[in-house]
Scaffold this motif. Structure first.
Motif, mmCIF file in Angstrom:
data_model
loop_
_atom_site.group_PDB
_atom_site.id
_atom_site.type_symbol
_atom_site.label_atom_id
_atom_site.label_comp_id
_atom_site.label_asym_id
_atom_site.label_seq_id
_atom_site.Cartn_x
_atom_site.Cartn_y
_atom_site.Cartn_z
ATOM 1 N N SER A 255 -33.847 -7.180 7.529
ATOM 2 C CA SER A 255 -32.755 -8.023 8.017
ATOM 3 C C SER A 255 -31.521 -7.171 8.291
ATOM 4 O O SER A 255 -30.834 -7.348 9.299
ATOM 5 N N GLU A 256 -31.226 -6.244 7.383
ATOM 6 C CA GLU A 256 -30.049 -5.382 7.552
ATOM 7 C C GLU A 256 -30.190 -4.486 8.782
ATOM 8 O O GLU A 256 -29.252 -4.325 9.557
ATOM 9 N N THR A 257 -31.377 -3.900 8.936
ATOM 10 C CA THR A 257 -31.626 -3.029 10.084
ATOM 11 C C THR A 257 -31.485 -3.804 11.390
ATOM 12 O O THR A 257 -30.849 -3.342 12.345
ATOM 13 N N LEU A 258 -32.064 -4.992 11.404
ATOM 14 C CA LEU A 258 -32.002 -5.844 12.593
ATOM 15 C C LEU A 258 -30.544 -6.160 12.935
ATOM 16 O O LEU A 258 -30.127 -6.047 14.097
ATOM 17 N N ALA A 259 -29.784 -6.537 11.921
ATOM 18 C CA ALA A 259 -28.371 -6.872 12.142
ATOM 19 C C ALA A 259 -27.610 -5.689 12.714
ATOM 20 O O ALA A 259 -26.810 -5.820 13.650
ATOM 21 N N LYS A 260 -27.873 -4.517 12.153
ATOM 22 C CA LYS A 260 -27.197 -3.304 12.617
ATOM 23 C C LYS A 260 -27.532 -3.047 14.082
ATOM 24 O O LYS A 260 -26.668 -2.757 14.896
ATOM 25 N N GLU A 261 -28.820 -3.178 14.373
ATOM 26 C CA GLU A 261 -29.324 -2.924 15.717
ATOM 27 C C GLU A 261 -28.623 -3.785 16.773
ATOM 28 O O GLU A 261 -28.319 -3.329 17.867
ATOM 29 N N ILE A 262 -28.367 -5.035 16.427
ATOM 30 C CA ILE A 262 -27.774 -5.937 17.424
ATOM 31 C C ILE A 262 -26.278 -6.141 17.201
ATOM 32 O O ILE A 262 -25.646 -6.952 17.877
ATOM 33 N N GLY A 263 -25.708 -5.422 16.241
ATOM 34 C CA GLY A 263 -24.279 -5.539 15.975
ATOM 35 C C GLY A 263 -23.886 -6.878 15.380
ATOM 36 O O GLY A 263 -22.790 -7.392 15.621
ATOM 37 N N ALA A 264 -24.789 -7.465 14.598
ATOM 38 C CA ALA A 264 -24.488 -8.742 13.946
ATOM 39 C C ALA A 264 -24.096 -8.506 12.495
ATOM 40 O O ALA A 264 -24.328 -7.428 11.955
ATOM 41 N N LYS A 265 -23.523 -9.514 11.869
ATOM 42 C CA LYS A 265 -23.263 -9.357 10.441
ATOM 43 C C LYS A 265 -24.408 -9.952 9.624
ATOM 44 O O LYS A 265 -25.206 -10.763 10.127
ATOM 45 N N VAL A 266 -24.496 -9.491 8.363
ATOM 46 C CA VAL A 266 -25.566 -9.955 7.484
ATOM 47 C C VAL A 266 -24.975 -10.928 6.468
ATOM 48 O O VAL A 266 -23.948 -10.657 5.868
ATOM 49 N N GLU A 267 -25.615 -12.065 6.292
ATOM 50 C CA GLU A 267 -25.200 -13.010 5.255
ATOM 51 C C GLU A 267 -26.405 -13.315 4.395
ATOM 52 O O GLU A 267 -27.526 -13.428 4.893
ATOM 53 N N LYS A 268 -26.168 -13.480 3.086
ATOM 54 C CA LYS A 268 -27.272 -13.793 2.193
ATOM 55 C C LYS A 268 -27.518 -15.297 2.189
ATOM 56 O O LYS A 268 -26.601 -16.085 2.006
ATOM 57 N N ILE A 269 -28.760 -15.689 2.390
ATOM 58 C CA ILE A 269 -29.110 -17.107 2.312
ATOM 59 C C ILE A 269 -30.039 -17.282 1.112
ATOM 60 O O ILE A 269 -30.677 -16.329 0.659
ATOM 61 N N TYR A 270 -30.102 -18.523 0.592
ATOM 62 C CA TYR A 270 -30.757 -18.767 -0.692
ATOM 63 C C TYR A 270 -31.882 -19.777 -0.513
ATOM 64 O O TYR A 270 -31.644 -20.964 -0.372
ATOM 65 N N THR A 271 -33.141 -19.286 -0.541
ATOM 66 C CA THR A 271 -34.287 -20.194 -0.392
ATOM 67 C C THR A 271 -34.555 -20.981 -1.676
ATOM 68 O O THR A 271 -35.388 -21.873 -1.680
ATOM 69 N N LEU A 272 -33.880 -20.610 -2.742
ATOM 70 C CA LEU A 272 -34.087 -21.170 -4.089
ATOM 71 C C LEU A 272 -35.432 -20.779 -4.696
ATOM 72 O O LEU A 272 -35.760 -21.197 -5.800
ATOM 73 N N GLU A 273 -36.223 -19.981 -3.993
ATOM 74 C CA GLU A 273 -37.564 -19.642 -4.481
ATOM 75 C C GLU A 273 -37.515 -18.889 -5.804
ATOM 76 O O GLU A 273 -38.456 -18.933 -6.590
ATOM 77 N N SER A 274 -36.423 -18.166 -6.017
ATOM 78 C CA SER A 274 -36.227 -17.479 -7.274
ATOM 79 C C SER A 274 -34.749 -17.637 -7.605
ATOM 80 O O SER A 274 -33.907 -17.524 -6.721
ATOM 81 N N SER A 275 -34.442 -17.938 -8.857
ATOM 82 C CA SER A 275 -33.045 -18.200 -9.210
ATOM 83 C C SER A 275 -32.190 -16.955 -8.992
ATOM 84 O O SER A 275 -32.554 -15.858 -9.368
#
Ligand SMILES: [Zn+2]
Length: 297
Positions: A255-275
């Motif tokens: 996700s970080e690499t992809l964001a860098k590649e396209i000049g986007a910012k990275v935000e953490k999202i929470y699937t709740l799958e693990s606390s």
């Protein structure tokens, strides 16, 4: 792969049968152990959050998939079966999320256990002939799941019926108002596409008319190929994606690499799958909804 899992289950079942023979039968299946609280085993974190919302301080929760483990390829351990054998209620998501749930029930040899397939009655999304298990990420489906859990708690502990009913009714009104708030917001947006770590958000998207793209597939299987990443880069450019969501357990580096590649910012999202801290279901979902909304605004 299926065969390998099956044989692990069989070994576990045999192991437990011999364990329980000499453990002195310490299980408490009569509805009230020493602290008077109901023992509830749950499969993984979202079930823990929903059970907590309804059961409050009348229940003790044992969560089988430990924090930080990937729930999509979890394998049972003997201690987990022990927990199910000592529980009054066992809650799992269903919809194919926990391939090990029935093996745990069988091996627990707990004749009074109340089983909750929490996604029973949910309108499932089927992709390629297989159910998408991520029902809890929909506020609408979570309401049904909480109802199923509430019914089981009432059945197991009828003395506290009013308490569980009250919690459920308060929780479901909060789900409804959170839904209304964000339905209104998302309806006003032209851009409905977001990019995340694994395809966990189909039900979330269905609630609000959104569309997800992801680094990993719906079962969070493995790191993506170079080709898949190239496709995502192209997709992001075409759709002017300026935020890429990152999940702790689903190729966060990609996700970080992809964001860098396209000049986007990275935000953490929470699937709740693990606390990931002490956030309740409602807090976690409000944060997710706000982040996605802000990224599309
Ligand atoms: Zn998932």
């Amino acid at each position: 792969m299926e065969k390998k899992h099956l044989s692990v289950f069989l070994i576990m079942a045999v192991l437990l049968a011999s364990l329980s023979g000499c453990a002195g039968g310490g299980g408490s299946n009569s509805g009230g152990d020493k602290d008077g609280r109901l023992d509830v085993a749950v499969s993984f974190n979202p079930m823990s959050e929903l059970a907590e919302a309804v059961g409050g301080d009348k229940i003790d929760i044992y969560t089988i998939v430990p924090d930080g483990s990937e729930p999509h390829d979890f394998e049972l351990k003997a201690g987990d079966i022990q927990a199910v054998s000592e529980a009054e209620v066992f809650v799992y998501n269903g919809a194919g999320m926990e391939s090990w749930a029935q093996a745990a029930v069988t091996a627990s040899e707990n004749s009074t256990l109340i089983e909750v397939d929490a996604s029973e009655g949910c309108d499932l999304i089927i992709t390629g002939g297989v159910a998408d298990p991520h029902t809890w990420l929909s506020l609408k489906m979570a309401r049904i799941q909480a109802l199923n859990i509430k019914n089981a708690l009432v059945q197991a502990d009828p003395v506290n019926r009013d308490y569980y009913e009250g919690n459920y009714s308060a929780f479901s009104s909060e789900l409804d108002s959170l839904y209304e708030e964000f339905k209104f917001k998302f309806d006003s947006l032209a851009d409905k596409n977001f990019v995340t770590g694994h395809a966990a958000f189909a039900y979330f998207c269905r609630d609000f008319g959104l569309r997800q793209s992801s680094v990993e597939n719906v079962f969070a299987e493995g790191e993506p190929t170079a080709r898949k990443i190239a496709e995502l880069v192209e997709y992001c450019r075409e759709n002017n994606v300026d935020t890429v969501f990152m999940e702790e357990l689903a190729s966060p580096k990609v996700s970080e690499t992809l964001a860098k590649e396209i000049g986007a910012k990275v935000e953490k999202i929470y699937t709740l799958e693990s606390s990931e801290g002490n956030e309740s279901y409602l807090d976690g979902m409000r944060k997710n909804l706000s982040l996605v909304y802000e990224s599309l605004r």
